[in-house]
Design a protein around this motif. Structure first.
Motif, PDB file in Angstrom:
ATOM      1  N   ILE A  20      -0.618  12.759   6.728  1.00  0.00           N
ATOM      2  CA  ILE A  20       0.372  13.281   6.034  1.00  0.00           C
ATOM      3  C   ILE A  20       1.623  12.117   6.197  1.00  0.00           C
ATOM      4  CG2 ILE A  20       1.934  15.253   5.730  1.00  0.00           C
ATOM      5  CD1 ILE A  20       0.056  17.126   6.769  1.00  0.00           C
ATOM      6  N   ARG A  21       1.557  11.835   7.788  1.00  0.00           N
ATOM      7  CA  ARG A  21       3.203  11.142   8.222  1.00  0.00           C
ATOM      8  C   ARG A  21       3.261  10.160   7.640  1.00  0.00           C
ATOM      9  NH1 ARG A  21       1.453  12.262  13.575  1.00  0.00           N
ATOM     10  NH2 ARG A  21      -0.596  13.115  12.746  1.00  0.00           N
ATOM     11  N   ILE A  22       2.436   9.325   7.858  1.00  0.00           N
ATOM     12  CA  ILE A  22       2.027   8.127   6.942  1.00  0.00           C
ATOM     13  C   ILE A  22       2.405   7.531   5.857  1.00  0.00           C
ATOM     14  CG2 ILE A  22       0.440   5.774   7.102  1.00  0.00           C
ATOM     15  CD1 ILE A  22      -1.263   6.646   9.477  1.00  0.00           C
ATOM     16  N   PRO A  23       2.010   8.234   4.466  1.00  0.00           N
ATOM     17  CA  PRO A  23       1.839   7.995   3.279  1.00  0.00           C
ATOM     18  C   PRO A  23       3.166   8.813   3.185  1.00  0.00           C
ATOM     19  CG  PRO A  23       0.178   9.782   3.477  1.00  0.00           C
ATOM     20  CD  PRO A  23       0.772   9.127   5.010  1.00  0.00           C
ATOM     21  N   ALA A  24       3.832   9.706   4.156  1.00  0.00           N
ATOM     22  CA  ALA A  24       5.440   9.708   3.488  1.00  0.00           C
ATOM     23  C   ALA A  24       6.321   8.994   4.631  1.00  0.00           C
ATOM     24  CB  ALA A  24       5.844  11.578   4.831  1.00  0.00           C
ATOM     25  N   SER A  25       5.920   8.305   5.426  1.00  0.00           N
ATOM     26  CA  SER A  25       6.911   7.575   5.912  1.00  0.00           C
ATOM     27  C   SER A  25       6.935   5.954   5.228  1.00  0.00           C
ATOM     28  CB  SER A  25       6.140   6.524   7.008  1.00  0.00           C
ATOM     29  OG  SER A  25       6.919   5.174   7.556  1.00  0.00           O
ATOM     30  N   VAL A  26       5.983   6.069   4.627  1.00  0.00           N
ATOM     31  CA  VAL A  26       5.908   4.840   3.416  1.00  0.00           C
ATOM     32  C   VAL A  26       6.479   4.896   1.874  1.00  0.00           C
ATOM     33  CG1 VAL A  26       4.070   3.752   2.306  1.00  0.00           C
ATOM     34  CG2 VAL A  26       3.360   3.421   4.609  1.00  0.00           C
ATOM     35  N   ASN A  27       6.626   6.372   1.528  1.00  0.00           N
ATOM     36  CA  ASN A  27       7.258   6.245   0.190  1.00  0.00           C
ATOM     37  C   ASN A  27       8.575   6.916   0.562  1.00  0.00           C
ATOM     38  OD1 ASN A  27       4.836   5.999  -1.921  1.00  0.00           O
ATOM     39  ND2 ASN A  27       3.573   6.966  -0.503  1.00  0.00           N
ATOM     40  N   GLY A  28       8.966   7.598   1.341  1.00  0.00           N
ATOM     41  CA  GLY A  28      10.113   7.491   1.589  1.00  0.00           C
ATOM     42  C   GLY A  28      10.151   9.598   1.642  1.00  0.00           C
ATOM     43  N   LEU A  29       9.014  10.211   1.903  1.00  0.00           N
ATOM     44  CA  LEU A  29       9.107  11.282   1.441  1.00  0.00           C
ATOM     45  C   LEU A  29       9.497  12.311   3.067  1.00  0.00           C
ATOM     46  CD1 LEU A  29       5.985  11.651  -0.493  1.00  0.00           C
ATOM     47  CD2 LEU A  29       8.363  11.705  -1.505  1.00  0.00           C
ATOM     48  N   VAL A  30       9.582  13.585   2.773  1.00  0.00           N
ATOM     49  CA  VAL A  30       9.732  14.241   3.761  1.00  0.00           C
ATOM     50  C   VAL A  30       7.833  15.081   4.505  1.00  0.00           C
ATOM     51  CG1 VAL A  30      10.209  16.738   5.765  1.00  0.00           C
ATOM     52  CG2 VAL A  30      11.608  15.399   3.804  1.00  0.00           C
ATOM     53  N   GLY A  31       7.197  14.422   5.587  1.00  0.00           N
ATOM     54  CA  GLY A  31       5.918  15.119   5.433  1.00  0.00           C
ATOM     55  C   GLY A  31       5.839  15.852   6.924  1.00  0.00           C
ATOM     56  N   LEU A  32       5.295  17.417   6.858  1.00  0.00           N
ATOM     57  CA  LEU A  32       5.091  17.497   8.363  1.00  0.00           C
ATOM     58  C   LEU A  32       4.163  18.185   8.444  1.00  0.00           C
ATOM     59  CD1 LEU A  32       5.709  19.551  10.334  1.00  0.00           C
ATOM     60  CD2 LEU A  32       6.456  21.963   8.985  1.00  0.00           C
ATOM     61  N   LYS A  33       3.538  17.333   9.507  1.00  0.00           N
ATOM     62  CA  LYS A  33       1.856  18.206   9.904  1.00  0.00           C
ATOM     63  C   LYS A  33       1.826  18.961  11.629  1.00  0.00           C
ATOM     64  CE  LYS A  33      -0.612  17.210  13.941  1.00  0.00           C
ATOM     65  NZ  LYS A  33      -0.484  18.579  13.859  1.00  0.00           N
TER      66      LYS A  33
ATOM     67  N   ALA B 160       1.341  11.428  -2.443  1.00  0.00           N
ATOM     68  CA  ALA B 160       2.848  10.283  -1.758  1.00  0.00           C
ATOM     69  C   ALA B 160       3.192  10.047  -3.149  1.00  0.00           C
ATOM     70  CB  ALA B 160       2.454  10.071  -0.833  1.00  0.00           C
ATOM     71  N   ALA B 161       2.612   9.216  -3.817  1.00  0.00           N
ATOM     72  CA  ALA B 161       3.156   8.495  -3.932  1.00  0.00           C
ATOM     73  C   ALA B 161       3.738   8.179  -5.826  1.00  0.00           C
ATOM     74  CB  ALA B 161       1.941   7.248  -5.001  1.00  0.00           C
ATOM     75  N   LEU B 162       2.639  10.122  -5.869  1.00  0.00           N
ATOM     76  CA  LEU B 162       3.275  10.631  -7.140  1.00  0.00           C
ATOM     77  C   LEU B 162       4.656  11.400  -7.305  1.00  0.00           C
ATOM     78  CD1 LEU B 162      -0.372  12.127  -8.567  1.00  0.00           C
ATOM     79  CD2 LEU B 162       1.393  11.105  -9.779  1.00  0.00           C
ATOM     80  N   VAL B 163       4.449  12.293  -5.430  1.00  0.00           N
ATOM     81  CA  VAL B 163       5.847  13.064  -5.392  1.00  0.00           C
ATOM     82  C   VAL B 163       7.134  12.186  -5.338  1.00  0.00           C
ATOM     83  CG1 VAL B 163       6.942  14.248  -3.776  1.00  0.00           C
ATOM     84  CG2 VAL B 163       4.517  14.970  -4.470  1.00  0.00           C
ATOM     85  N   ALA B 164       7.084  10.589  -4.287  1.00  0.00           N
ATOM     86  CA  ALA B 164       7.905   9.551  -4.427  1.00  0.00           C
ATOM     87  C   ALA B 164       8.119   8.705  -6.119  1.00  0.00           C
ATOM     88  CB  ALA B 164       7.451   8.424  -4.253  1.00  0.00           C
ATOM     89  N   ALA B 165       7.308   8.557  -6.588  1.00  0.00           N
ATOM     90  CA  ALA B 165       7.896   8.203  -7.769  1.00  0.00           C
ATOM     91  C   ALA B 165       7.921   9.885  -8.968  1.00  0.00           C
ATOM     92  CB  ALA B 165       6.200   7.510  -8.986  1.00  0.00           C
ATOM     93  N   GLY B 166       8.268  11.430  -8.219  1.00  0.00           N
ATOM     94  CA  GLY B 166       9.004  11.946  -9.327  1.00  0.00           C
ATOM     95  C   GLY B 166       7.561  12.154 -10.660  1.00  0.00           C
ATOM     96  N   ALA B 167       6.349  12.618 -10.476  1.00  0.00           N
ATOM     97  CA  ALA B 167       5.759  12.492 -11.045  1.00  0.00           C
ATOM     98  C   ALA B 167       5.330  14.474 -11.415  1.00  0.00           C
ATOM     99  CB  ALA B 167       4.350  11.988 -11.353  1.00  0.00           C
TER     100      ALA B 167
ATOM    101  N   THR C 170       0.700  -0.770   0.306  1.00  0.00           N
ATOM    102  CA  THR C 170      -0.348   0.322  -0.147  1.00  0.00           C
ATOM    103  C   THR C 170       1.130   1.422  -0.307  1.00  0.00           C
ATOM    104  OG1 THR C 170      -1.678   1.639   1.234  1.00  0.00           O
ATOM    105  CG2 THR C 170      -0.060  -0.084   2.400  1.00  0.00           C
ATOM    106  N   ALA C 171       0.821   2.318  -0.665  1.00  0.00           N
ATOM    107  CA  ALA C 171       0.916   3.729  -0.622  1.00  0.00           C
ATOM    108  C   ALA C 171       1.251   4.341   0.617  1.00  0.00           C
ATOM    109  CB  ALA C 171       0.358   4.086  -1.351  1.00  0.00           C
ATOM    110  N   GLY C 172       0.136   3.942   1.643  1.00  0.00           N
ATOM    111  CA  GLY C 172      -0.262   4.869   2.918  1.00  0.00           C
ATOM    112  C   GLY C 172      -1.732   5.138   2.263  1.00  0.00           C
ATOM    113  N   ALA C 173      -2.031   6.202   3.517  1.00  0.00           N
ATOM    114  CA  ALA C 173      -3.194   7.178   3.179  1.00  0.00           C
ATOM    115  C   ALA C 173      -3.838   7.970   4.498  1.00  0.00           C
ATOM    116  CB  ALA C 173      -4.424   6.184   3.368  1.00  0.00           C
ATOM    117  N   SER C 174      -4.192   8.580   4.673  1.00  0.00           N
ATOM    118  CA  SER C 174      -5.182   9.292   3.161  1.00  0.00           C
ATOM    119  C   SER C 174      -4.530   9.166   2.345  1.00  0.00           C
ATOM    120  CB  SER C 174      -6.421   9.892   4.252  1.00  0.00           C
ATOM    121  OG  SER C 174      -6.314  10.990   4.600  1.00  0.00           O
TER     122      SER C 174
END
Length: 466
Positions: free
Chosen positions: A180-193, A160-167, A151-155
């Motif tokens: 914010i934080r869950i999909p950031a974690s799953v997809n290797g991103l920075v996610g600040l709540k 997150a999937a589009l940013v991680a994939a470079g789109a 899964t790409a996480g949620a909500s």
């Protein structure tokens, strides 16, 4: 494990948003070619990742010919499909009614787009944002670019999937229990709540009994996150909060760090605990003081939070045709939304006391931050599950139990209103990103961003294209 990404030799290159702005300002690339490249990238990954709720490519191309002003002018983005954007439908991750375009931008979109960002459309989310995995029975699952079996996480999964994939270099996300934080974690991103009230927000979220939802962005670099909040602050400035300002480098102050891996009722597994302790050692190597500490939450917190979520589900599902029109289809909802609403209805007599206890969590957080500057926890208790583990067609009791096993750390900041950031500082034995979360007292986003710069410098974030 096959990675799915769209990085390539086009106008976007390998740039983050700040790098892209620099090249746009220098005239090295044009807005139209950047937007065309982003659309092509979205289309390249869309079939495998399923991140798009509503494409608005021709509108984006029209805006690219005459971009609105702002520091991010010309930078392509996506907006999560639970805020209003004029001319686009707002479907909240469901198909329970027929789409109809919003008549005007909501308060968040008005602020967000005033930075100059160009939306390519709406990104997909789990139904109403309740699940930590977007796996709608008819809309499909949003999949992780690092491993499409997961899964790409949620909500905020599509963003997150589009940013991680470079789109796109950054995208809108919002967070009512970790989204914010869950999909950031799953997809290797920075996610600040951010702190409650930091950014402009749509009325739907402002009117909640407890304002648990905060809007923000997911990015691939700390400087992108810092730049977004700097620019947003020029447009919307909450006077009751200290400004974040223009942050471009690590802070100098050495911090007192509270380390916790036990979570809210259910703690991290052995692997995630070890990864978190490794980040704690990194902080100590950088001169910070790390002390194991308990998070001051009541034993009832998890149950109270689920009941509060149920109250929100009841508000979304209950009115039905009165708010959504004649096309309303209750039966199209997934078992999690319906189960939460049913849970609230059956326990209506407990809702006032649950809300009262949750509101007291803000004071409990103050006691923690009297002793520590920040808190370190994992974002999630286990490695990212495979698609199907949180299938919303499963019985409600199964879904909610599995969610609480995985999402054991993030809801606390939603209730207290405090900021927290997910940073891609760890990788599991299976090669998947595992985000680490650092929290701070309300209004102290600057502490988090400066520490994030320091950690990014000490342990550069893994890149999917490498």
């Amino acid at each position: 494990m096959v990675h799915v990404h769209a990085f390539g030799d086009d106008a976007l290159g390998d740039d983050d948003a700040v790098g892209l702005v620099e090249r746009l300002h220098a005239g090295e690339v044009g807005v139209e070619e950047v937007v065309d490249a982003a659309i092509a990238r979205v289309e390249k990954v869309a079939a495998e990742l399923n991140p798009v709720a509503f494409p608005a490519y021709e509108r984006a191309r029209a805006e690219a010919r005459d971009p609105r002003p702002g520091w991010f002018a010309g930078v392509p983005t996506m907006i999560k499909d639970n805020v209003d954007v004029a001319g686009m439908p707002t479907m909240h991750g469901t198909d329970a009614w027929d789409p109809r375009p919003a008549k005007a931008d909501g308060d968040f979109a008005r602020m967000y787009l005033a930075t100059g960002l160009i939306p390519l459309g709406k990104s997909q989310l789990s139904e109403y944002g309740f699940s930590a995995s977007a796996e709608h029975p008819r809309l499909g699952a949003v999949r992780c670019p690092w491993d499409p079996e997961r899964t790409a996480g949620a909500s905020s999964s599509g963003s997150a999937a589009l940013v991680a994939a470079g789109a796109v270099p950054l995208a809108h996300a919002n967070d009512g229990g970790g989204s914010i934080r869950i999909p950031a974690s799953v997809n290797g991103l920075v996610g600040l709540k951010p702190t409650r009230g930091r950014l402009a927000q749509d009325k739907t979220f402002r009117d909640m009994p407890i304002r648990i939802v905060s809007d923000g962005v997911v990015t691939r670099s700390v400087r992108d996150t810092a730049a977004f909040y700097r620019e947003a602050e020029k447009i919307y400035r909450p006077l009751h909060l200290k400004p974040i300002g223009d942050l471009t480098r690590p802070g100098r102050k050495r911090l007192r760090v509270a380390l916790n891996t036990t979570g809210v009722g259910r703690g991290a597994d052995k692997e995630v605990t070890a990864l978190t302790e490794d980040v704690a050692r990194l902080l100590e190597d950088l001169g910070h003081t790390v002390v194991e500490a308990e998070v001051p939450v009541k034993a009832s917190f998890a149950d109270d939070f689920v009941l509060y979520w149920g109250t929100l589900a009841l508000a979304m599902v209950g009115p039905g045709r009165l708010t959504r029109g004649r096309s309303w289809r209750r039966a199209h909802h997934d078992n999690l939304s319906l189960g939460l609403a049913r849970h609230a209805l059956r326990n209506a007599h407990r809702i006032p006391s649950a809300i009262a206890r949750l509101k007291r969590a803000e004071g409990q957080a103050e006691h923690l931050y009297d002793r520590y500057d920040v808190a370190l926890t994992p974002v999630l208790a286990t490695e990212t599950p495979r698609v199907g583990h949180l299938d919303p067609t499963l019985p409600y009791e199964t879904i909610i139990d599995r969610l609480q096993d995985w999402v054991a750390f993030t809801p606390w900041q939603n209730v207290t209103g405090a900021p927290a950031v997910s940073l891609p500082l760890a990788t599991t034995a299976n090669g998947l990103p595992q985000g680490m979360m650092i929290g701070a007292p309300p209004g102290h986003e600057s502490v988090l961003i400066e520490l994030a710069y320091e950690l990014e410098e000490a342990r550069p974030f893994a890149r999917i294209q490498d």
